[in-house]
Design a protein around this motif. Structure first.
Motif, PDB file in Angstrom:
ATOM      1  N   ASP A 171     -13.190 -12.363  32.799  1.00 48.65           N
ATOM      2  CA  ASP A 171     -13.105 -12.433  34.257  1.00 48.65           C
ATOM      3  C   ASP A 171     -12.789 -11.030  34.777  1.00 48.65           C
TER       4      ASP A 171
ATOM      5  N   ASN B 144      -6.559 -17.387  28.165  1.00 49.58           N
ATOM      6  CA  ASN B 144      -5.819 -16.147  28.364  1.00 49.58           C
ATOM      7  C   ASN B 144      -5.682 -15.428  27.016  1.00 49.58           C
TER       8      ASN B 144
ATOM      9  N   GLU C 195     -11.849 -21.465  29.172  1.00 52.42           N
ATOM     10  CA  GLU C 195     -11.562 -20.088  29.552  1.00 52.42           C
ATOM     11  C   GLU C 195     -10.105 -19.856  29.177  1.00 52.42           C
TER      12      GLU C 195
ATOM     13  N   ARG D 271      -5.634  -4.062  38.262  1.00 54.19           N
ATOM     14  CA  ARG D 271      -6.242  -2.820  38.754  1.00 54.19           C
ATOM     15  C   ARG D 271      -5.166  -1.812  39.122  1.00 54.19           C
TER      16      ARG D 271
ATOM     17  N   CYS E 133      -2.417  -9.768  28.982  1.00 52.23           N
ATOM     18  CA  CYS E 133      -1.732 -10.847  29.717  1.00 52.23           C
ATOM     19  C   CYS E 133      -2.484 -11.260  30.971  1.00 52.23           C
ATOM     20  N   GLN E 134      -3.325 -10.368  31.494  1.00 45.63           N
ATOM     21  CA  GLN E 134      -4.010 -10.638  32.755  1.00 45.63           C
ATOM     22  C   GLN E 134      -5.460 -11.088  32.565  1.00 45.63           C
TER      23      GLN E 134
ATOM     24  N   LEU F  71      -3.684 -12.894  25.858  1.00 46.47           N
ATOM     25  CA  LEU F  71      -2.363 -12.720  25.246  1.00 46.47           C
ATOM     26  C   LEU F  71      -1.796 -14.059  24.783  1.00 46.47           C
ATOM     27  N   ARG F  72      -2.029 -15.105  25.573  1.00 46.79           N
ATOM     28  CA  ARG F  72      -1.521 -16.420  25.166  1.00 46.79           C
ATOM     29  C   ARG F  72      -2.076 -16.818  23.803  1.00 46.79           C
TER      30      ARG F  72
ATOM     31  N   ARG G 289      -8.070  -8.496  38.507  1.00 48.93           N
ATOM     32  CA  ARG G 289      -7.569  -8.715  39.859  1.00 48.93           C
ATOM     33  C   ARG G 289      -6.592  -7.609  40.234  1.00 48.93           C
ATOM     34  N   ARG G 290      -5.992  -7.783  41.410  1.00 51.93           N
ATOM     35  CA  ARG G 290      -5.221  -6.710  42.034  1.00 51.93           C
ATOM     36  C   ARG G 290      -4.134  -6.112  41.124  1.00 51.93           C
ATOM     37  N   ARG G 291      -3.349  -6.979  40.503  1.00 52.43           N
ATOM     38  CA  ARG G 291      -2.219  -6.467  39.718  1.00 52.43           C
ATOM     39  C   ARG G 291      -2.698  -5.608  38.553  1.00 52.43           C
TER      40      ARG G 291
ATOM     41  N   TYR H 292      -8.711 -13.259  31.069  1.00 50.56           N
ATOM     42  CA  TYR H 292      -9.257 -14.522  30.551  1.00 50.56           C
ATOM     43  C   TYR H 292     -10.652 -14.264  30.009  1.00 50.56           C
TER      44      TYR H 292
END
Lengths: 249, 118
Positions: free
Chosen positions: B58, B22, B20, B65, B80-81, B24-25, B61-63, B83
């Motif tokens: 995935d 990221n 899994e 959203r 960046c957030q 951006l990575r 998550r909060r940030r 996966y």
């Protein structure tokens, strides 16, 4: 003396340098990921972690000062990393204290250096030493590749446990969520800097040495967290699949 | 082998089955020109349209959203957030800037007012 490695070979060597001693596999991390810890253990973790990574801006500042002007991309990366730790959003140490408070700790307890293990103070001293005294590419290998790039692998197993088993809100556990993703990017940028500027066999070997040392330091520190705070409550750590049947569950 | 297709850059990255990764990575690692500024989900510069393969990502998550707001429902994700564990295709506006830097910006969720929520 070894030959100069290609970027791809050097990257593999860097990854292999810490693959056997990753902190995600240390007893404290495993007990966390499998939901064995109590909230007071988290307070101790947060306190020690505060004294280990609290001065991260200082470490990066020392590395910045040691980075020559011609390595402008490396200097900019360090500056951005520092900014994101301290100013771009909630200060990262405040997010750590927020989590400790959600576990019943207090800001004063976390910030009191007397409540940290000698291992945490040792980590802090080692990081000041490497960031202040080593060539910037070597300190980048140690702190960013060896330590920071490990963070997503640790927190990606711990964060779901915090939300699903312990019932923390996303706000309370934001420290972990933030670092899962930000340290992916910081870690990758660290690799790019090290691959680019470790341009002699000596520098490459020194980077590998410090990545190993960083991984050993973090593994020993994480293991010591278990021995100091958890073992008196739960006994020596044994993986589930290694336990005697009578002890399982 | 699963593949991330960065359609706007006409480039792709393959990764090992069962991993899994990221988004951006992987783009940075392979020098693919995805726009980005920060690594914390703050600026929104790296917002991408998911053209295909959303089921392999995935959930936000909060940030993410909070930063994207209603853009999440329009199929956007922050590189960046995000996966992925399987094939996915992304596109973007090559000239895009951070959400707060757009002229007359009011789109997306604002980071202001976060403190103390929850």
């Amino acid at each position: 003396m070894a030959d100069l490695m290609s970027h791809s070979d050097f990257r593999v060597a860097l990854e292999e340098a810490f693959s056997g001693t990753m902190a995600k596999d240390a007893s404290f991390s495993r007990a966390w990921a499998t939901g064995k810890l109590h909230k007071e253990h988290f307070v101790h973790w947060a306190t020690n972690h505060y004294h280990y990574i609290g001065p991260f801006g200082d470490y990066l500042g020392l590395m910045y000062a040691n980075t020559p002007d011609h390595a402008r991309d490396a200097k900019d990366f360090l500056l951005q990393n520092m900014y994101e730790e301290e100013l771009s959003d909630d200060r990262h140490t405040d997010l750590l204290i927020r989590f400790a408070e959600a576990c019943g700790g207090t800001r004063a307890y976390v910030q009191d250096r007397n409540n940290a293990m000698p291992f945490a103070k040792g980590m802090q001293g080692w990081m000041y030493y490497v960031s202040g005294r080593e060539n910037f590419v070597v300190s980048s290998a140690a702190l960013i590749v060896g330590l920071e790039s490990q963070v997503p692998s640790i927190y990606r197993t711990q964060y779901p446990t915090l939300i699903n088993k312990y019932g923390f809100s996303e706000w309370e556990a934001e420290f972990f969520d933030l670092h899962i993703t930000s340290d992916e990017i910081h870690g990758e940028r660290g690799y790019q800097i090290v691959l680019k500027y470790a341009d002699t066999p000596e520098l490459q070997q020194r980077c590998l040495h410090y990545v190993r040392e960083a991984a050993d330091m973090r593994f020993a520190y994480t293991k010591a967290l278990y021995q100091t705070y958890v073992e008196p409550d739960l006994g020596p750590w044994v993986e589930e699949d290694e336990r005697e049947p009578a002890l399982v569950g | 082998m699963p593949r991330i297709y960065f359609k706007t850059a006409e480039a792709y990255v393959d990764f090992a089955e069962g991993e899994e990764v990221n988004v951006l990575r992987m783009a940075i690692r392979e020098n693919i020109d995805v726009p980005w500024q920060c690594a914390s989900g703050n600026c929104g510069t790296d917002r991408l349209v998911v053209e295909d393969g959303a089921e392999n990502l995935d959930p936000p998550r909060r940030r993410e959203r909070a930063r994207l707001g209603e853009l999440v429902d329009e199929g956007y994700r922050l590189a960046c957030q995000t996966y992925t564990r399987g094939d996915v295709t992304f596109s973007w506006d090559p000239d895009q800037v951070g959400l707060d830097d757009e002229p007359g910006s009011s789109s997306g969720g604002s980071r202001a007012g976060w403190a103390g929520t929850g």
